[in-house]
Design a protein around this motif. Structure first.
Motif, PDB file in Angstrom:
ATOM      1  N   THR A 122      16.147 -14.296 -27.345  1.00  0.00           N
ATOM      2  CA  THR A 122      15.413 -13.388 -28.210  1.00  0.00           C
ATOM      3  C   THR A 122      16.093 -13.398 -29.576  1.00  0.00           C
ATOM      4  OG1 THR A 122      16.802 -11.462 -27.722  1.00  0.00           O
ATOM      5  CG2 THR A 122      14.956 -11.909 -26.210  1.00  0.00           C
TER       6      THR A 122
ATOM      7  N   TYR B 267      20.146  -8.380 -30.891  1.00  0.00           N
ATOM      8  CA  TYR B 267      20.044  -6.917 -30.863  1.00  0.00           C
ATOM      9  C   TYR B 267      21.230  -6.278 -31.570  1.00  0.00           C
ATOM     10  CZ  TYR B 267      22.970  -7.727 -26.762  1.00  0.00           C
ATOM     11  OH  TYR B 267      23.965  -8.172 -25.923  1.00  0.00           O
TER      12      TYR B 267
ATOM     13  N   GLU C  48       4.871 -16.489 -22.019  1.00  0.00           N
ATOM     14  CA  GLU C  48       4.582 -15.048 -22.021  1.00  0.00           C
ATOM     15  C   GLU C  48       5.823 -14.232 -21.674  1.00  0.00           C
ATOM     16  OE1 GLU C  48       1.009 -17.426 -21.502  1.00  0.00           O
ATOM     17  OE2 GLU C  48       2.881 -17.336 -20.333  1.00  0.00           O
TER      18      GLU C  48
ATOM     19  N   ARG D 253       8.124 -14.301 -24.730  1.00  0.00           N
ATOM     20  CA  ARG D 253       7.536 -13.438 -25.765  1.00  0.00           C
ATOM     21  C   ARG D 253       7.728 -11.961 -25.422  1.00  0.00           C
ATOM     22  NH1 ARG D 253       3.111 -15.837 -26.157  1.00  0.00           N
ATOM     23  NH2 ARG D 253       1.856 -14.602 -24.704  1.00  0.00           N
ATOM     24  N   PHE D 254       7.567 -11.604 -24.154  1.00  0.00           N
ATOM     25  CA  PHE D 254       7.797 -10.220 -23.725  1.00  0.00           C
ATOM     26  C   PHE D 254       9.219  -9.780 -24.060  1.00  0.00           C
ATOM     27  CE2 PHE D 254       9.884  -7.802 -20.306  1.00  0.00           C
ATOM     28  CZ  PHE D 254       9.234  -6.579 -20.423  1.00  0.00           C
TER      29      PHE D 254
ATOM     30  N   ARG E 170      11.303 -11.076 -26.282  1.00  0.00           N
ATOM     31  CA  ARG E 170      11.521 -11.040 -27.730  1.00  0.00           C
ATOM     32  C   ARG E 170      10.893  -9.801 -28.353  1.00  0.00           C
ATOM     33  NH1 ARG E 170      10.480 -17.561 -28.621  1.00  0.00           N
ATOM     34  NH2 ARG E 170      12.659 -18.178 -28.156  1.00  0.00           N
ATOM     35  N   GLU E 171       9.693  -9.470 -27.941  1.00  0.00           N
ATOM     36  CA  GLU E 171       9.009  -8.296 -28.499  1.00  0.00           C
ATOM     37  C   GLU E 171       9.709  -7.010 -28.062  1.00  0.00           C
ATOM     38  OE1 GLU E 171       4.957  -8.742 -27.266  1.00  0.00           O
ATOM     39  OE2 GLU E 171       4.517 -10.257 -28.807  1.00  0.00           O
ATOM     40  N   LEU E 172      10.209  -6.981 -26.831  1.00  0.00           N
ATOM     41  CA  LEU E 172      10.896  -5.791 -26.346  1.00  0.00           C
ATOM     42  C   LEU E 172      12.184  -5.548 -27.122  1.00  0.00           C
ATOM     43  CD1 LEU E 172      11.147  -3.432 -24.427  1.00  0.00           C
ATOM     44  CD2 LEU E 172      12.154  -4.976 -22.724  1.00  0.00           C
TER      45      LEU E 172
ATOM     46  N   GLU F 213      12.851  -6.382 -30.180  1.00  0.00           N
ATOM     47  CA  GLU F 213      12.488  -5.868 -31.511  1.00  0.00           C
ATOM     48  C   GLU F 213      12.072  -4.402 -31.424  1.00  0.00           C
ATOM     49  OE1 GLU F 213      13.103  -7.600 -34.329  1.00  0.00           O
ATOM     50  OE2 GLU F 213      13.989  -8.958 -32.849  1.00  0.00           O
ATOM     51  N   GLU F 214      11.344  -4.039 -30.375  1.00  0.00           N
ATOM     52  CA  GLU F 214      10.936  -2.647 -30.183  1.00  0.00           C
ATOM     53  C   GLU F 214      12.141  -1.743 -29.974  1.00  0.00           C
ATOM     54  OE1 GLU F 214       8.997   0.083 -26.682  1.00  0.00           O
ATOM     55  OE2 GLU F 214       8.251  -1.979 -26.858  1.00  0.00           O
TER      56      GLU F 214
ATOM     57  N   GLU G  25      13.703  -8.990 -36.771  1.00  0.00           N
ATOM     58  CA  GLU G  25      13.299 -10.382 -36.966  1.00  0.00           C
ATOM     59  C   GLU G  25      11.913 -10.412 -37.597  1.00  0.00           C
ATOM     60  OE1 GLU G  25      15.111 -13.577 -35.350  1.00  0.00           O
ATOM     61  OE2 GLU G  25      16.405 -12.090 -36.323  1.00  0.00           O
TER      62      GLU G  25
END
Length: 241
Positions: free
Chosen positions: A94, A97, A204, A207-208, A210-212, A214-215, A240
């Protein structure tokens, strides 16, 4: 749980349990004991598992290389490692963090005063074998020698080396307790700590993750986790793009 989430859970944790490798050797990432670990990586691992409706198993190690080996040999599904080219061949990362700094310690009477002074013949730098700073120095130094041990500071002291490499926080504590040594305050690298999983996972799934990440940075989750460990929120990595 949606069909998409179920598919990600099955892909990431085919045993039905999310196995996360935790590096207790890095006090910024994890604290506590193998039976009762804590810290930002533990919190993220539990959050990933919770989002996917999975139980979590924390596999604790005392060095990054051991955490990496657990991933490489199929013992772990998730890891928390610094992004390094030598690892990217096997690990999908990812964004980071947290970002921590690699710094150097030298004897108090050393003539070495800056990072630029170190890459020259006759300079030996102690590192923790397989650490991010071992990998970085091994690929960037042209004249100085990297000397590996179980702990960078220990090999530096035991062998009377010219410098020892490590993470800023424990290195700062070390020099405070040992006045015969001093810190070169300038960082020699930024260590970008990220969540990783093995290559071959579905797009997928990656991506999950990586998006998590960032969240969790944007929501203050990572900052709050660091605060609970008495670490500064300034360690949180930038978003990012």
């Amino acid at each position: 749980m949606t069909a998409g989430t179920a598919a990600i859970a099955e892909d990431l944790a085919p045993t039905g349990v999310l196995r996360a490798s935790i590096n207790l050797g890095n006090p910024v990432l994890a604290q506590g004991t193998p039976t009762n670990p804590s810290g930002v990586t533990v919190d993220i691992a539990r959050e990933v598992a919770g989002r996917l409706g999975l139980p979590v198993r924390l596999l604790c190690f005392d060095a990054a290389r051991k955490s990496y080996d657990a991933m490489a040999t199929g013992q772990a599904d998730l890891c928390f490692l610094a992004i390094e080219p030598a690892r990217e061949a096997e690990v999908s990362f990812t964004g980071p963090y947290v970002v921590i700094e690699g710094v150097l310690v030298v004897p108090q009477d050393s003539s070495l005063s800056s990072v630029a002074d170190l890459d020259r013949p006759g300079v030996r730098i102690g590192v923790k074998r397989g650490s991010a700073y071992d990998l970085y120095l091994s690929r960037t130094l042209q004249r100085a020698e990297v000397v590996r041990g179980e702990e960078g500071v220990e090999v530096f002291r035991d062998q009377g080396l010219e410098a020892g490499a490590g993470i800023r926080q424990p290195m700062t504590e070390f020099v405070a307790a040992h006045p015969e040594f001093r810190l070169i305050d300038e960082r020699f690298m930024q260590i970008r700590q990220a969540v990783g999983t093995t290559k071959g996972r579905a797009p997928e799934t990656v991506r999950f993750l990586r998006e998590l990440v960032e969240e969790l940075k944007a929501s203050g989750f990572v900052a709050e986790s660091l605060r609970r460990a008495d670490l500064p929120a300034t360690l949180v990595a930038p978003a990012e793009g």
